[in-house]
Design a protein around this motif. Structure first.
Motif, PDB file in Angstrom:
ATOM      1  N   SER A 157      18.770   3.466   6.580  1.00 49.82           N
ATOM      2  CA  SER A 157      19.802   2.704   5.904  1.00 49.82           C
ATOM      3  C   SER A 157      19.757   1.275   6.410  1.00 49.82           C
ATOM      4  CB  SER A 157      21.184   3.327   6.146  1.00 49.82           C
ATOM      5  OG  SER A 157      21.232   4.626   5.575  1.00 49.82           O
ATOM      6  N   TYR A 158      19.988   0.329   5.510  1.00 50.84           N
ATOM      7  CA  TYR A 158      19.721  -1.071   5.835  1.00 50.84           C
ATOM      8  C   TYR A 158      20.832  -1.990   5.348  1.00 50.84           C
ATOM      9  CZ  TYR A 158      15.018   0.894   6.243  1.00 50.84           C
ATOM     10  OH  TYR A 158      13.943   1.677   6.585  1.00 50.84           O
ATOM     11  N   CYS A 159      20.889  -3.160   5.998  1.00 54.58           N
ATOM     12  CA  CYS A 159      21.673  -4.278   5.473  1.00 54.58           C
ATOM     13  C   CYS A 159      20.717  -5.166   4.683  1.00 54.58           C
ATOM     14  CB  CYS A 159      22.290  -5.092   6.602  1.00 54.58           C
ATOM     15  SG  CYS A 159      23.450  -4.178   7.662  1.00 54.58           S
ATOM     16  N   GLN A 164      16.103  -9.645   1.521  1.00 55.85           N
ATOM     17  CA  GLN A 164      15.575  -9.267   2.837  1.00 55.85           C
ATOM     18  C   GLN A 164      16.366  -8.098   3.420  1.00 55.85           C
ATOM     19  OE1 GLN A 164      13.905 -12.547   5.446  1.00 55.85           O
ATOM     20  NE2 GLN A 164      15.491 -13.726   4.377  1.00 55.85           N
ATOM     21  N   LEU A 165      15.659  -7.056   3.834  1.00 57.88           N
ATOM     22  CA  LEU A 165      16.278  -5.882   4.433  1.00 57.88           C
ATOM     23  C   LEU A 165      16.125  -5.921   5.944  1.00 57.88           C
ATOM     24  CD1 LEU A 165      15.095  -2.991   2.061  1.00 57.88           C
ATOM     25  CD2 LEU A 165      17.213  -4.301   1.962  1.00 57.88           C
ATOM     26  N   VAL A 166      17.197  -5.554   6.654  1.00 56.82           N
ATOM     27  CA  VAL A 166      17.154  -5.449   8.112  1.00 56.82           C
ATOM     28  C   VAL A 166      17.831  -4.147   8.509  1.00 56.82           C
ATOM     29  CG1 VAL A 166      17.080  -7.930   8.576  1.00 56.82           C
ATOM     30  CG2 VAL A 166      19.284  -6.795   8.321  1.00 56.82           C
ATOM     31  N   PRO A 167      17.372  -3.490   9.575  1.00 55.07           N
ATOM     32  CA  PRO A 167      17.992  -2.228   9.998  1.00 55.07           C
ATOM     33  C   PRO A 167      19.395  -2.455  10.557  1.00 55.07           C
ATOM     34  CG  PRO A 167      16.353  -2.939  11.591  1.00 55.07           C
ATOM     35  CD  PRO A 167      16.223  -3.865  10.426  1.00 55.07           C
ATOM     36  N   MET A 168      20.212  -1.435  10.434  1.00 56.38           N
ATOM     37  CA  MET A 168      21.557  -1.494  11.012  1.00 56.38           C
ATOM     38  C   MET A 168      21.468  -1.411  12.530  1.00 56.38           C
ATOM     39  SD  MET A 168      23.619   1.026   8.421  1.00 56.38           S
ATOM     40  CE  MET A 168      23.685   0.696   6.656  1.00 56.38           C
ATOM     41  N   LEU A 169      22.311  -2.182  13.217  1.00 51.50           N
ATOM     42  CA  LEU A 169      22.361  -2.118  14.676  1.00 51.50           C
ATOM     43  C   LEU A 169      23.254  -0.981  15.141  1.00 51.50           C
ATOM     44  CD1 LEU A 169      22.716  -5.913  15.599  1.00 51.50           C
ATOM     45  CD2 LEU A 169      20.634  -4.523  15.613  1.00 51.50           C
ATOM     46  N   SER A 170      24.400  -0.832  14.500  1.00 54.62           N
ATOM     47  CA  SER A 170      25.344   0.217  14.887  1.00 54.62           C
ATOM     48  C   SER A 170      26.263   0.527  13.720  1.00 54.62           C
ATOM     49  CB  SER A 170      26.184  -0.217  16.100  1.00 54.62           C
ATOM     50  OG  SER A 170      26.999  -1.335  15.760  1.00 54.62           O
ATOM     51  N   VAL A 171      26.827   1.725  13.749  1.00 49.36           N
ATOM     52  CA  VAL A 171      27.802   2.142  12.740  1.00 49.36           C
ATOM     53  C   VAL A 171      28.906   2.916  13.452  1.00 49.36           C
ATOM     54  CG1 VAL A 171      28.198   3.369  10.585  1.00 49.36           C
ATOM     55  CG2 VAL A 171      25.939   2.408  11.052  1.00 49.36           C
TER      56      VAL A 171
END
Length: 297
Positions: A157-159, A164-171
């Motif tokens: 899941s990405y932002c 441009q897609l970047v991985p999530m750091l935290s949820v």
């Protein structure tokens, strides 16, 4: 005619546990005793009424597509039907098209909604850590299920900032205390991600979105990637202010010196400040080609 005795089919788990209403999801069932047949009699059944073909992967793994919604016969009038778009739905599996065994329960949840993104601006070079809030509406009882694990598949899941897609750091997840009493469960997911650098050193807007994978394997495929966006949630990339010269490089220790910085500040959006050592002071005046800061004591 031949009759075959099969080993007992047992389903030990099904994933993911959440299905986004109106989208559906590719479910993976794990267990033992799955068999491949021709014609195919390996099926999944949802809520006892919706039957779909299952894909044989191995004797211990199958996959099937959860429908976007379930239509149940109405208990009031046989000519009517009731569509279930939210809530728990039982899943069953058969290997012969007749005898079903329970596989577990999946939860149909409302489409996620993108609420906000803060901060809403940062330098075009990227690096800003942004917090994004996503709302998921559920029904009573869903709080017993780990929606965090259901909706946000690790490493898939990405932002998104523009394209441009970047991985999530935290949820992190919590129940929205501001939700109306008529809503049984309003889950808020707080997502952090790092803004990627832009290719343009100019002030411009990039739409913010969240891409969620509703597949249990962590591999996003067409039709199983849920994109959450809002026209009101954007990130403003700001151009880097350019400083060419400083009027004073020294002054009294009591402070109060008006230091003028010459440069280009016309394409900058945000709050400008000057830093003297460890002391940050707000800019007292700013123009297109220069700004003024007062030195601290």
């Amino acid at each position: 005619l031949l009759f075959y005795w099969e080993s007992s089919t047992v389903v030990t788990s099904v994933a993911p546990l959440a299905v986004v209403s109106g989208v559906g999801a590719l479910l993976t069932g794990n267990g033992e005793g799955f068999m491949q047949s021709f014609p195919n009699a390996l099926w999944c059944r949802f809520a006892g009424v919706a039957v779909v073909d299952a894909l044989f992967i191995s004797k211990s793994v199958i996959q099937c597509q959860a429908p976007p919604s379930i239509v149940l016969p109405s208990a009031i009038e046989a000519s009517l039907s009731k569509e279930v778009s939210m809530g728990p739905i039982g899943v069953e599996v058969t290997t012969n098209g007749l005898d079903y065994v329970p596989a577990g329960t999946v939860w149909y949840v409302g489409p996620p909604k993108l609420l906000s993104s803060t901060p809403s601006l940062g330098p075009w070079t990227g690096g800003t850590v942004v917090t994004v809030l996503v709302n998921i509406e559920t029904i009573e009882g869903a709080e017993e299920v780990d929606l965090l694990e259901m909706m946000f598949t690790a490493n898939s899941s990405y932002c998104a900032f523009g394209d441009q897609l970047v991985p999530m750091l935290s949820v992190t997840s919590f129940v929205n205390s501001d939700a109306p009493l008529a809503v049984a469960g309003e889950y808020i997911h707080e997502i952090t991600c790092t803004v990627p650098p832009s290719t343009l050193n100019t002030t411009h807007v990039a739409p913010v979105a969240i891409h969620l994978t509703s597949s249990s394997s962590g591999q996003a495929t067409a039709g199983h990637m849920v994109t959450v966006r809002s026209p009101d949630v954007n990130f403003l990339y700001t151009a880097t202010p350019k400083v060419f010269a400083v009027s004073y490089l020294s002054g009294p220790t009591l402070g109060g010196s008006q230091v003028e910085l010459s440069g280009n500040f016309q394409d900058f959006t945000g709050t400008l400040a000057c830093k003297f050592g460890d002391v940050v002071v707000n800019v007292s005046a700013v123009y297109e080609l220069h700004m003024v800061c007062v030195s601290p004591a």
